[in-house]
Write a protein that holds these residues in place. Structure first.
Motif, mmCIF file in Angstrom:
data_model
loop_
_atom_site.group_PDB
_atom_site.id
_atom_site.type_symbol
_atom_site.label_atom_id
_atom_site.label_comp_id
_atom_site.label_asym_id
_atom_site.label_seq_id
_atom_site.Cartn_x
_atom_site.Cartn_y
_atom_site.Cartn_z
ATOM 1 N N PHE A 138 0.827 -1.201 0.000
ATOM 2 C CA PHE A 138 0.000 0.000 0.000
ATOM 3 C C PHE A 138 0.861 1.250 0.000
ATOM 4 C CE2 PHE A 138 -2.581 3.329 1.925
ATOM 5 C CZ PHE A 138 -3.749 3.232 1.198
ATOM 6 N N VAL A 139 1.927 1.266 0.807
ATOM 7 C CA VAL A 139 2.814 2.429 0.856
ATOM 8 C C VAL A 139 3.512 2.616 -0.492
ATOM 9 C CG1 VAL A 139 4.903 3.367 1.920
ATOM 10 C CG2 VAL A 139 3.119 2.357 3.345
ATOM 11 N N ARG A 140 3.948 1.527 -1.114
ATOM 12 C CA ARG A 140 4.578 1.644 -2.436
ATOM 13 C C ARG A 140 3.584 2.241 -3.445
ATOM 14 N NH1 ARG A 140 6.732 -3.515 -1.112
ATOM 15 N NH2 ARG A 140 5.114 -4.539 -2.371
ATOM 16 N N ARG A 141 2.350 1.806 -3.357
ATOM 17 C CA ARG A 141 1.328 2.308 -4.279
ATOM 18 C C ARG A 141 1.067 3.793 -4.033
ATOM 19 N NH1 ARG A 141 -4.548 1.138 -4.076
ATOM 20 N NH2 ARG A 141 -4.055 -0.402 -2.486
ATOM 21 N N MET A 142 1.018 4.204 -2.768
ATOM 22 C CA MET A 142 0.776 5.605 -2.458
ATOM 23 C C MET A 142 1.912 6.486 -2.959
ATOM 24 S SD MET A 142 -0.048 7.446 1.186
ATOM 25 C CE MET A 142 -1.816 7.137 1.073
ATOM 26 N N LEU A 143 3.141 6.013 -2.821
ATOM 27 C CA LEU A 143 4.283 6.797 -3.283
ATOM 28 C C LEU A 143 4.340 6.852 -4.809
ATOM 29 C CD1 LEU A 143 6.985 5.567 -0.740
ATOM 30 C CD2 LEU A 143 5.870 7.800 -0.791
ATOM 31 N N ALA A 144 3.887 5.786 -5.467
ATOM 32 C CA ALA A 144 3.945 5.735 -6.933
ATOM 33 C C ALA A 144 2.777 6.468 -7.580
ATOM 34 C CB ALA A 144 3.971 4.274 -7.401
ATOM 35 N N ASP A 145 1.598 6.437 -6.943
ATOM 36 C CA ASP A 145 0.394 7.011 -7.548
ATOM 37 C C ASP A 145 -0.441 7.708 -6.479
ATOM 38 O OD1 ASP A 145 -1.780 7.650 -9.133
ATOM 39 O OD2 ASP A 145 -2.618 5.608 -9.108
ATOM 40 N N PRO A 146 0.000 8.887 -6.010
ATOM 41 C CA PRO A 146 -0.758 9.573 -4.956
ATOM 42 C C PRO A 146 -2.208 9.872 -5.332
ATOM 43 C CG PRO A 146 1.432 10.521 -5.161
ATOM 44 C CD PRO A 146 1.261 9.575 -6.328
ATOM 45 N N PRO A 147 -2.507 10.412 -6.519
ATOM 46 C CA PRO A 147 -3.919 10.715 -6.824
ATOM 47 C C PRO A 147 -4.807 9.472 -6.816
ATOM 48 C CG PRO A 147 -2.466 11.874 -8.335
ATOM 49 C CD PRO A 147 -1.610 10.892 -7.603
ATOM 50 N N GLY A 148 -4.314 8.383 -7.420
ATOM 51 C CA GLY A 148 -5.116 7.162 -7.459
ATOM 52 C C GLY A 148 -5.334 6.579 -6.074
ATOM 53 N N THR A 149 -4.294 6.629 -5.230
ATOM 54 C CA THR A 149 -4.413 6.073 -3.881
ATOM 55 C C THR A 149 -5.321 6.942 -3.017
ATOM 56 O OG1 THR A 149 -2.153 5.258 -4.128
ATOM 57 C CG2 THR A 149 -3.118 5.168 -1.923
ATOM 58 N N ARG A 150 -5.242 8.260 -3.187
ATOM 59 C CA ARG A 150 -6.129 9.152 -2.441
ATOM 60 C C ARG A 150 -7.587 8.890 -2.801
ATOM 61 N NH1 ARG A 150 -3.720 15.232 -2.471
ATOM 62 N NH2 ARG A 150 -5.760 15.525 -1.473
ATOM 63 N N ALA A 151 -7.861 8.659 -4.081
ATOM 64 C CA ALA A 151 -9.231 8.338 -4.504
ATOM 65 C C ALA A 151 -9.673 7.013 -3.900
ATOM 66 C CB ALA A 151 -9.307 8.290 -6.030
ATOM 67 N N TRP A 152 -8.754 6.047 -3.817
ATOM 68 C CA TRP A 152 -9.054 4.743 -3.217
ATOM 69 C C TRP A 152 -9.411 4.916 -1.740
ATOM 70 C CZ3 TRP A 152 -7.268 1.723 0.741
ATOM 71 C CH2 TRP A 152 -7.550 0.347 0.692
ATOM 72 N N ILE A 153 -8.654 5.762 -1.032
ATOM 73 C CA ILE A 153 -8.923 5.993 0.394
ATOM 74 C C ILE A 153 -10.282 6.667 0.568
ATOM 75 C CG2 ILE A 153 -8.192 7.308 2.431
ATOM 76 C CD1 ILE A 153 -5.287 6.877 1.480
ATOM 77 N N ARG A 154 -10.591 7.628 -0.282
ATOM 78 C CA ARG A 154 -11.898 8.287 -0.162
ATOM 79 C C ARG A 154 -13.025 7.286 -0.369
ATOM 80 N NH1 ARG A 154 -14.350 14.080 -1.665
ATOM 81 N NH2 ARG A 154 -16.532 13.488 -1.401
ATOM 82 N N ARG A 155 -12.895 6.435 -1.374
ATOM 83 C CA ARG A 155 -13.943 5.424 -1.610
ATOM 84 C C ARG A 155 -14.063 4.484 -0.418
ATOM 85 N NH1 ARG A 155 -11.631 5.400 -6.765
ATOM 86 N NH2 ARG A 155 -10.491 3.470 -6.301
#
Length: 362
Positions: free
Chosen positions: A143-160
């Motif tokens: 999850f941390v690797r994904r957040m560092l690689a794709d902040p906008p996509g991960t932020r949208a995932w967290i909101r959902r």
């Protein structure tokens, strides 16, 4: 040891009490992740966890480092809104560097009270976040690797994820607790108007005090940690919570408006132990450094090297203190790959006394 918030010259109108649905959702998610911290919520945590769909439960586990050991600052809004959607909209307006640094602050432990670059732009901070996330397990590391690689996509995932939690269980919970929290906030605001800030602070928690002298005014939160910040130029927000006890959360990161989340009610944990066991356990936790280690270990599992790094001492010294806690039956140890993880047995610590447990978890 304490967290100090300098409020010298701060107008009273910049000090606000108000309920926050996002902050309360964060508190509820923490209770689900660590039910041992919240014995009086046993019925709610058991029923809610049992009703979660497996897919949602898996996603919560994937992201739970943001609320399991303590609360990420993004879950403690300084300007509470009426609805969760409004607070999530505010969060969407935060820039990626600030958001990611706050979301990963638990993995970047040791730098919380110092200004520093975001792991999005600093290679050393990025590697530190990745290394510490690896000790939390493969899901958290991914999850941390994904957040560092794709902040906008991960932020949208967290909101959902948070919106799905709202639909699954929190909307109903918020309807039941919102009136209580709003009433408490109005009561504290009225106390501040009639008796001044000191009167409101006294009603918030006995662990919170207002100090005033020739050097200025300060809010002091009694905790097994040290921190200092200023509210000058911003303000202070107090967020009541029905899910928070025994935690008293203080947001004091540099550059953020200070926020204090306080429980609206308290409770006690009782227990009976043989005198010799009590003596052994009291001796184990009487050392100042072991008390501070307990604070970390009550919130999450740690490796010896992580604790040594956090406190600036050697790994052998940490090992000696952990051995004392383990001998007293206060520590559990398990292996995860090449990591040996240590965590406090909160249920055992609760038997020492609710006052000690509150100090450790505060």
């Amino acid at each position: 040891m304490s967290v100090t918030i300098d409020i010298t010259g701060l107008p009273q109108e910049r000090i606000a009490f108000g309920p926050s649905p996002l902050a309360e959702l964060g508190a509820a998610l923490h209770a689900l992740s660590e039910p041992g911290h919240h014995a009086r919520l046993h019925g709610w945590t058991t029923t809610t966890a049992a009703g979660l769909k497996p897919e949602l439960a898996d996603r919560l586990h994937e992201a739970d480092f943001m609320w399991r050991s303590t609360r990420s600052d993004i879950l403690l809004p300084a300007q509470p809104r009426e609805t969760l959607a409004e607070e999530l909209d505010d969060l969407d307006r935060m820039d990626d560097e600030r958001y990611v640094a706050a979301a990963l602050e638990i993995n970047c432990a040791g730098f919380y009270d110092r200004s520093g670059p975001s792991p999005l732009v600093d290679a050393a901070m990025r590697q530190r976040a990745l290394d510490l996330a690896a000790a939390r397990g493969p899901r958290q590391a991914a999850f941390v690797r994904r957040m560092l690689a794709d902040p906008p996509g991960t932020r949208a995932w967290i909101r959902r994820l948070l919106e799905d939690c709202d639909e699954a269980f929190f909307a109903d919970t918020w309807r039941r607790v919102h009136v209580q929290l709003a009433t408490d906030a109005r009561h504290k605001t009225e106390l501040m108007r009639r008796k001044g800030l000191s009167g409101a602070v006294a009603a918030v928690s006995s662990a919170l005090t207002l100090e005033e002298d020739a050097h200025g005014s300060r809010l002091v939160v009694d905790k097994l940690s040290d921190g200092r910040t200023t509210a000058q130029g911003s303000g202070v927000t107090f967020l009541p919570t029905a899910f928070g006890w025994p935690h008293l959360i203080a947001l004091y990161a540099p550059g953020w408006q200070p926020v204090i989340q306080y429980p609206v009610s308290s409770g006690e944990l009782a227990g009976v132990l043989p005198v010799e066991t009590v003596k052994l356990r009291l001796e184990a936790v009487s050392h100042p450094l072991r008390m501070r280690l307990c604070r970390n270990l009550a919130r999450a599992s740690y490796t010896t090297s992580e604790l040594a790094d956090a406190y600036g001492i050697t790994a052998p010294e940490v090992s000696r203190h952990l051995a004392v806690l383990k001998k007293a039956g206060l520590l559990s140890t398990r292996r995860r790959g090449r990591y040996v993880m240590h965590q406090l047995d909160v249920a055992a610590v609760a038997r020492i006394g609710s006052d000690f447990l509150e100090a450790v978890l505060r």
